[in-house]
Design an enzyme around this catalytic site. Structure first.
Site, PDB file in Angstrom:
ATOM      1  N   SER A   1       0.839  -1.197   0.000  1.00 51.92           N
ATOM      2  CA  SER A   1       0.000   0.000   0.000  1.00 51.92           C
ATOM      3  C   SER A   1       0.872   1.245   0.000  1.00 51.92           C
ATOM      4  O   SER A   1       2.089   1.180   0.148  1.00 51.92           O
ATOM      5  CB  SER A   1      -0.900   0.004   1.233  1.00 51.92           C
ATOM      6  OG  SER A   1      -0.110   0.304   2.373  1.00 51.92           O
ATOM      7  N   LYS A   2       0.193   2.354  -0.161  1.00 49.40           N
ATOM      8  CA  LYS A   2       0.864   3.644  -0.234  1.00 49.40           C
ATOM      9  C   LYS A   2       1.815   3.834   0.951  1.00 49.40           C
ATOM     10  O   LYS A   2       2.864   4.454   0.829  1.00 49.40           O
ATOM     11  CB  LYS A   2      -0.217   4.734  -0.194  1.00 49.40           C
ATOM     12  CG  LYS A   2       0.139   5.977  -0.957  1.00 49.40           C
ATOM     13  CD  LYS A   2      -1.079   6.872  -1.061  1.00 49.40           C
ATOM     14  CE  LYS A   2      -0.699   8.198  -1.674  1.00 49.40           C
ATOM     15  NZ  LYS A   2      -1.860   9.056  -1.889  1.00 49.40           N
ATOM     16  N   ARG A   3       1.414   3.288   2.087  1.00 51.24           N
ATOM     17  CA  ARG A   3       2.195   3.469   3.311  1.00 51.24           C
ATOM     18  C   ARG A   3       3.631   2.928   3.180  1.00 51.24           C
ATOM     19  O   ARG A   3       4.545   3.403   3.841  1.00 51.24           O
ATOM     20  CB  ARG A   3       1.483   2.788   4.483  1.00 51.24           C
ATOM     21  CG  ARG A   3       1.544   3.610   5.751  1.00 51.24           C
ATOM     22  CD  ARG A   3       0.695   3.024   6.852  1.00 51.24           C
ATOM     23  NE  ARG A   3      -0.572   2.491   6.379  1.00 51.24           N
ATOM     24  CZ  ARG A   3      -1.094   1.335   6.803  1.00 51.24           C
ATOM     25  NH1 ARG A   3      -0.451   0.597   7.674  1.00 51.24           N
ATOM     26  NH2 ARG A   3      -2.259   0.923   6.341  1.00 51.24           N
TER      27      ARG A   3
END
Ligand code: GLU
Length: 484
Positions: A252-254
């Protein structure tokens, strides 16, 4: 002939998963001399992000995935942008055809009713529509349409029986129809859902192989119901495995490196990213990992795509990027590296020498800074750095050697790496010193670091006569001060 497509939604970033879908679609087509198409799936107007189309085009170009047809290259089955197709009434026409066949129906249920269905629904029916509007008579439907009541068009999934489909990676899958929802085909804003538009378009555009992430696997039986209702041939399905981060969570973006743009910003080369992404779920028959796009095109057999989640190991990508840097020709490396060097080296003519020094020592271009920061100024350092067991030297000997070597360097006519190397070897021999006893103090005095990308004479050349001598004098002063 094989025809594949990449069908991104313009929602902003190019997620690594999307890039992999694009790459695999491209490779399947190229491997079989087929054709690769780009279609823009923008029917979810709420998710549309300004500038996202540019990201799609730029990414495909930078990654080298050239499409044969798409919004910018007419191949005769356009338009290639779904909102344009929608305005032409394409989806409505096909939805109405299904209604006539009894395979779809108008639904006028309000949001509130659908909400309460969810609340009241028994566990297994949770979230599923109860076919309420299927029982409306044609006259009732006509009347509601006339009075402008908002509606959607739903698929009429048979209540009994099963639906099977075949996926090239996951095999044969059969589900009970009772598990399938009467999914929406046309939304109340008149736009088709992805679920409907992808089937209609893949058929009308002649797509033979559908490649996409496995998040679409569970919807595929519903797509097959649509294909069967139309009497259309079902394409070959290739659903790709999940991509996870190092902690086995969905990438994910994280993670900070989940999009093509993130990776390019972090200094990764597009060709290394493409090579790395190709291996997220697929492995070549010979197990060698460095593969150019041309090699991938020649070797890509989609039957070798695996089912188990692919782990995005950023250290592996770093390694791979380093291999691409090492193999790169010097001129291109200089062009790419120069912006990272300018801050530390003002003299343009020294850049090639700095490049030669760092090229084989970095994994990504931003690593250059950590390698050459001392070229700008010697950092504050401890004199104990001069003590080195293997080099058989220490502070006192270093000071003596530096004092003696300064006049030799002052007198040196040729200040190039090779010439200085010969000069210093001769000096060491004459003075009865080991080479390390000469080189180590010089390197330390010039850099203030225990690790440098080049040896003493390389540093002398890159730093230049005047500044080198200034640093050597300063080092003698520093050693003398410490010695008291
Ligand atoms: N528009 C869909 C997406 O971006 C495409 C899925 C597909 O390839 O069919 O996820």
């Amino acid at each position: 002939m094989i025809k594949t497509r990449f069908a991104p939604s313009p929602t902003g970033r190019m997620h690594v998963g999307n890039l992999r879908t694009a790459l695999y679609s491209y490779l399947i087509a190229r491997h079989e001399n087929g054709s690769f198409m780009l279609r823009i799936e923008d029917t979810d107007q709420e998710r549309f992000v300004e500038g996202a189309l540019d990201i799609i085009y730029d990414t495909l170009r930078e990654a080298g995935l050239h499409h044969d047809e798409g919004p910018d290259i007419d191949g005769g089955v356009g338009p290639y942008v779904q909102s344009e197709r929608c305005r032409m009434g394409i989806y409505r026409k096909y939805a109405e055809e299904l209604i006539k066949k009894g395979a779809a129906y108008y639904c006028f249920c309000t949001k509130e009713r659908l909400e309460s269905l969810k609340q009241e629904g028994s566990e297994e029916e949770y979230g599923r529509y109860d076919k309420h509007c299927l029982s409306l008579t044609p006259e009732e439907v006509e009347e509601k349409l006339k009075s402008g009541i908002p509606y959607v068009i739903r698929l009429n999934v048979p209540e009994e029986g099963t639906t099977s489909f075949h996926d090239e990676i996951y095999g044969d899958i059969t589900v009970d129809n009772s598990e399938l929802d009467d999914m929406i085909l046309i939304k109340s804003d008149g736009f088709p859902t992805y679920n409907f538009a992808n089937v209609v378009d893949d058929h009308l555009m002649g797509i033979t192989h559908v490649v996409r992430g496995n998040e679409y696997l569970s919807s595929s039986p519903k797509y097959n119901i649509l294909y069967h209702a139309f009497g259309w041939e079902v394409p070959v399905y290739v659903h790709c495995p999940l991509i996870t981060d190092e902690n086995h969570k969905k990438l994910s973006k994280r993670s900070g490196h989940s999009s093509f743009g993130d990776l390019i910003d972090q200094g990764f080369l597009p060709e290394a990213v493409v090579n790395f992404v190709a291996l997220l779920g697929w492995s070549p028959a010979d197990n060698s990992e460095i593969k150019s796009l041309a090699e991938l095109e020649a070797e890509f057999d989609y039957r070798r795509i695996g089912k188990s989640p692919a782990v995005f190991d950023v250290n592996k990508l770093r390694w791979m990027n380093g291999e691409y840097i090492k193999a790169m020709d010097d001129a291109r490396f200089e062009e790419l590296a120069a912006p990272y060097i300018h801050e530390y080296v003002a003299d343009e003519s020294r850049i090639p020498a700095v490049c030669a020094m760092v090229k084989s020592r970095i994994e990504v271009l931003p690593d250059i800074a950590g390698q050459i920061d001392f070229l700008k100024a010697v950092p504050d350092y401890e004199v104990s750095l001069y003590k080195h067991k293997k080099m058989k030297t220490d502070e006192a000997l270093s000071r003596e050697v530096l004092k003696k070597v300064i006049p030799v360097l002052e007198a040196a006519e040729d200040f190039s790496n090779d010439a200085l190397y010969q000069t210093l070897l001769a000096f060491a021999a004459e003075a009865g010193l080991k080479n390390g006893q000469v080189m180590w103090p010089i390197r330390t005095a010039l850099s203030g670091k225990a690790m440098t990308p080049g040896g003493a004479t390389q540093l002398l050349e890159v730093i230049g006569r005047e500044e080198s001598l200034r640093r050597l004098h300063a080092a003698v002063a520093k050693l003398s001060a410490e010695a008291g």
